[in-house]
Structure formats: structure tokens, C-alpha cells
Design a protein around this motif. Structure first.
Motif, mmCIF file in Angstrom:
data_model
loop_
_atom_site.group_PDB
_atom_site.id
_atom_site.type_symbol
_atom_site.label_atom_id
_atom_site.label_comp_id
_atom_site.label_asym_id
_atom_site.label_seq_id
_atom_site.Cartn_x
_atom_site.Cartn_y
_atom_site.Cartn_z
ATOM 1 N N ALA A 42 -13.290 -48.626 50.119
ATOM 2 C CA ALA A 42 -12.138 -47.725 50.040
ATOM 3 C C ALA A 42 -12.398 -46.623 49.017
ATOM 4 N N ALA A 43 -13.057 -46.984 47.923
ATOM 5 C CA ALA A 43 -13.385 -45.986 46.902
ATOM 6 C C ALA A 43 -14.355 -44.943 47.454
ATOM 7 N N ALA A 44 -15.357 -45.397 48.224
ATOM 8 C CA ALA A 44 -16.335 -44.477 48.794
ATOM 9 C C ALA A 44 -15.671 -43.485 49.733
ATOM 10 N N ARG A 45 -14.701 -43.960 50.519
ATOM 11 C CA ARG A 45 -13.975 -43.042 51.406
ATOM 12 C C ARG A 45 -13.206 -42.011 50.586
ATOM 13 N N ARG A 46 -12.648 -42.444 49.485
ATOM 14 C CA ARG A 46 -11.909 -41.532 48.616
ATOM 15 C C ARG A 46 -12.847 -40.483 48.006
ATOM 16 N N ARG A 71 -24.548 -48.763 41.231
ATOM 17 C CA ARG A 71 -25.908 -48.274 41.472
ATOM 18 C C ARG A 71 -25.938 -47.217 42.574
ATOM 19 N N LYS A 72 -25.102 -47.389 43.586
ATOM 20 C CA LYS A 72 -25.027 -46.400 44.653
ATOM 21 C C LYS A 72 -24.455 -45.087 44.134
ATOM 22 N N MET A 74 -24.626 -43.920 41.058
ATOM 23 C CA MET A 74 -25.593 -43.276 40.182
ATOM 24 C C MET A 74 -26.769 -42.687 40.956
ATOM 25 N N ALA A 75 -27.104 -43.305 42.082
ATOM 26 C CA ALA A 75 -28.215 -42.785 42.882
ATOM 27 C C ALA A 75 -27.808 -41.553 43.684
ATOM 28 N N GLN A 76 -26.532 -41.497 44.091
ATOM 29 C CA GLN A 76 -26.101 -40.430 44.980
ATOM 30 C C GLN A 76 -25.418 -39.283 44.247
ATOM 31 N N HIS A 77 -24.496 -39.604 43.356
ATOM 32 C CA HIS A 77 -23.779 -38.564 42.615
ATOM 33 C C HIS A 77 -23.254 -39.172 41.313
ATOM 34 N N LEU A 99 -24.217 -51.551 32.397
ATOM 35 C CA LEU A 99 -24.547 -50.544 31.395
ATOM 36 C C LEU A 99 -25.950 -50.003 31.615
ATOM 37 N N GLU A 100 -26.863 -50.881 31.973
ATOM 38 C CA GLU A 100 -28.225 -50.455 32.248
ATOM 39 C C GLU A 100 -28.282 -49.546 33.472
ATOM 40 N N ALA A 101 -27.400 -49.782 34.439
ATOM 41 C CA ALA A 101 -27.377 -48.977 35.660
ATOM 42 C C ALA A 101 -26.722 -47.616 35.443
ATOM 43 N N GLY A 102 -26.030 -47.432 34.311
ATOM 44 C CA GLY A 102 -25.471 -46.120 34.029
ATOM 45 C C GLY A 102 -24.038 -46.081 33.565
ATOM 46 N N ALA A 103 -23.316 -47.221 33.551
ATOM 47 C CA ALA A 103 -21.951 -47.222 33.030
ATOM 48 C C ALA A 103 -21.968 -46.822 31.558
#
Length: 364
Positions: A42-46, A71-72, A74-77, A99-103
Motif C-alpha cells: 500500500a505504501a508503494a502505491r502511495r 532496501r527497495k 533505498m535502491a530505487q529512490h 540502520l545499515e540499509a539506510g534508516a
């Protein structure tokens, strides 16, 4: 001109949690909750229609877990993400992976009495969101409360004074960090040899996370990393993480350093406070110390680092380009507390150089 509000998307599978967080964040005139989502799909659609400034994200969700979704993103936008997760030992490892993934920050969400816990940490959640909005977010692969009266370190100990004679002791390093600091500290400590000087670290974190954070670092570093305990002696080759919600001070008995863990009011709106650690280090270590201020929001550590420098300590600050948030280093530089500004990857080399060649050679 009206200040632009921080636009927030809340992603959590609990309808009650989404409602509570919407209410908490909506009370801040600088924050606008633009929507909520019950799961990552739902978040991705938003996100296809509108990009928020900050996402508040749970980790444990159905359909797709929050870590995979992060992770998705951070990889996409890349978008600044604040993790609001259950603060238990079982979930701590997932939080550090996030946190390691980018949070950029974590806010505890206890499993028991979640509503009351969120209300009690409302100021912390709002501050985390506003801090995240100023953060530079980058995936790991691209990197190597209510408002309280702002107290100074005077609330914990008096200002340091120069003693008539300060004995030579073992060298010691003190580091302060906040937003973005968990991964930055991992980069620094991983690069240090096992024979480095003792290191005391204040990383702004809530209680319940510092012990797990120390264990994680200990598993990847040549040096020993642990959560600090009251009264323990500081040893070379060991880094000590201040426990969440308690101040950490350096003290000295004869020629040996030891640690004091104390309660007390927040200093510079933080507990543990970098200013408290730096002030105690100025008093008891003087020119035998190196102070390092790293990525983080606010000004905690700026005054304490200046006190360290005035009493002969070497001082370093992380540069803007390698910071997630260039708040704490910027304030320390503005206070005249910093001898040298260096990139994140240079900090371990500065520590080793200072330890090997001495303060005068390292500062030249």
C-alpha cells in the motif's frame, strides 16, 4: 515566508498505531502527515503518486517486512526513514540491519502498552522525524520527548579547571555522535587495530538498544566493544558505549581511567550527553585525550569539545560531505572547538596517528 512542513508517510500494520502516530505528529506545526499505509505494498502505491520527506516505518509487517521494503526504497529512490520498532532484544538485530540499509533513526515501540509508550515518547518521535528530514540518505553500499529546558553540562558536573600538574596517563579517545552515527561508528571502529587506545563513545540512542549495538560492533571489530558499566576500568583496545538514558563520565584514580555511569537531567536535551562525556574528559585527561565529534543533529558536544581543546586535548570533527546530518560538527566548528576537520574514512587514521605520534605531531 512560511516554513515548509515536513511531509510524512506512516507505514505500520496496526490501525491503532497509525492513528496514534498521526495524532502525535499532527500536533507539531512543522509536520504534515500526508498519509498512512497498512503494509509496504500500500505504501508503494502511495509513493507512485507522492513522495514524502520522511517515512516512519515498522519492521515486523505482513506481506512484506519493513526491512525488505526499506532496501527497495533505498535502491530505487532514497527517502529518509525513521524506524519505529518494538524495542526488544529479538528485534534489535533487525533494527541495526535497517540502520545499515539506510534508516536514519530509531524510536522504540514496546509491545506492551504501545499506546501509552508512544504518547510518552511523542517528543522523541517528532524530533526524529524533523531531524530525518534534514538527513542525507545513502545506501550502505555508497558509504564507507517533549521540549525541555536546555541544560548544559553544569547540571552534571562543574566546569573543568586546569590543575597545577596533570600527570601523563594512558591516552584516551572520546567520540560523540547522533543521527547517522550508528553506521559511521561501525566504519571507524572496524578500521582500528586491537592495540588502539581506550575509546569512550556517546551515541544518542534510547535505552534497550545500546547493549545490542555494542554486541553488533564487537562482532565485526578487531577491538573489544561493550556497553559501559559503572566503575569499570578503561583498557586499551576496548571501546565503551554509553548506556541509553544514562550519562557516561570519565574519571581517574591515580594514573588509571575508569567510567562513571550516572542518572541526571538531559544535557543539551540528551541523556547520555556528549557534552557531559567531553567535559569530564577535559577535567581528567586534558592533553592525554583526543575528542571526535561526528554526524548528528543539534549542538550536543560543541561546548564540551571546546573545553577539551582549552585544556590541551586534540580535537577532530567529521566533515559535511561524509555526515548524514552536519549539525553537531558544524556547531563545534563554530564554537572554535575543532583543530581539524576530516572525512569519515580519515577518522580512524587520525586516531592511529595521534596515538602513535603524539598530540603535537598529529595536529601539525
Amino acid at each position: 515566508m512560511t516554513k515548509q512542513k515536513v511531509r510524512v508517510l506512516i507505514v505500520d500494520d496496526s490501525a491503532s498505531v497509525r492513528q496514534i502516530m498521526t495524532s502525535i505528529l499532527g500536533e507539531d506545526p512543522e509536520i504534515d502527515v500526508i498519509g498512512t499505509a497498512a503494509d509496504p505494498f500500500a505504501a508503494a502505491r502511495r509513493l507512485q503518486n507522492e513522495l514524502p520527506d520522511v517515512i516512519v516505518l515498522d519492521i515486523e509487517m505482513p506481506k512484506m517486512d519493513g526491512l525488505t521494503f526499506l532496501r527497495k526504497i533505498m535502491a530505487q529512490h532514497p527517502i529518509p526513514v525513521v524506524i519505529c520498532s518494538s524495542a526488544t532484544d529479538d528485534s534489535s538485530q533487525l533494527t541495526f540491519e535497517a540502520l545499515e540499509a539506510g534508516a536514519v533513526d530509531i524510536v522504540p515501540k514496546p509491545r506492551v502498552d504501545t499506546r501509552q509508550a508512544l504518547l510518552e515518547s511523542s517528543g522523541r518521535l517528532r524530533d526524529a522525524v524533523k531531524s530525518a528530514a534534514r538527513a542525507r540518505v545513502r545506501p550502505r553500499s555508497e558509504r564507507r520527548m517533549l521540549v525541555e529546558k536546555k541544560l548544559t553540562a553544569d547540571a552534571i558536573m562543574p566546569p573543568p579547571v586546569e590543575t597545577r600538574s596533570r600527570p601523563t596517563t594512558e591516552r584516551i579517545v572520546c567520540i560523540g555522535a547522533s543521527t547517522g552515527g550508528t553506521e559511521a561508528l561501525a566504519d571507524v571502529l572496524e578500521a582500528l587495530p586491537a592495540d588502539c587506545p581506550g575509546i569512550l563513545i556517546v551515541q544518542h540512542m534510547p535505552p534497550g538498544f545500546t547493549a545490542a549495538f555494542a554486541r553488533r560492533l564487537n562482532s565485526i571489530c578487531a577491538i573489544t566493544v561493550k556497553e559501559a558499566e559503572d566503575g569499570e576500568t578503561v583498557h586499551a583496545g576496548c571501546a565503551y558505549i554509553a548506556p541509553g538514558a544514562r550519562h557516561m563520565l570519565l574519571q581517574r584514580s591515580g594514573l588509571r581511567y575508569h567510567i562513571a555511569i550516572k542518572d541526571g537531567p538531559p544535557v543539551s536535551r540528551h541523556r547520555p550527553s556528549v557534552d557531559v562525556l567531553f567535559r569530564s574528559t577535559a577535567q581528567y585527561a586534558g592533553r592525554n585525550a583526543l575528542g571526535v565529534i561526528m554526524t548528528g543533529m543539534g549542538d550536543d558536544g560543541a561546548r564540551g569539545l571546546l573545553e577539551m581543546r582549552k585544556l590541551g586535548a586534540a580535537t577532530r570533527a567529521q566533515n559535511e560531505e561524509s555526515c548524514v546530518v552536519f549539525g553537531m560538527p558544524k556547531e563545534a566548528i563554530a564554537h572554535g572547538a575543532v583543530e581539524k576537520v576530516v572525512s569519515l574514512d580519515q577518522i580512524p587514521r587520525e586516531i592511529i596517528k595521534w596515538h602513535q605520534t603524539g598530540h603535537a605531531a598529529a595536529a601539525s
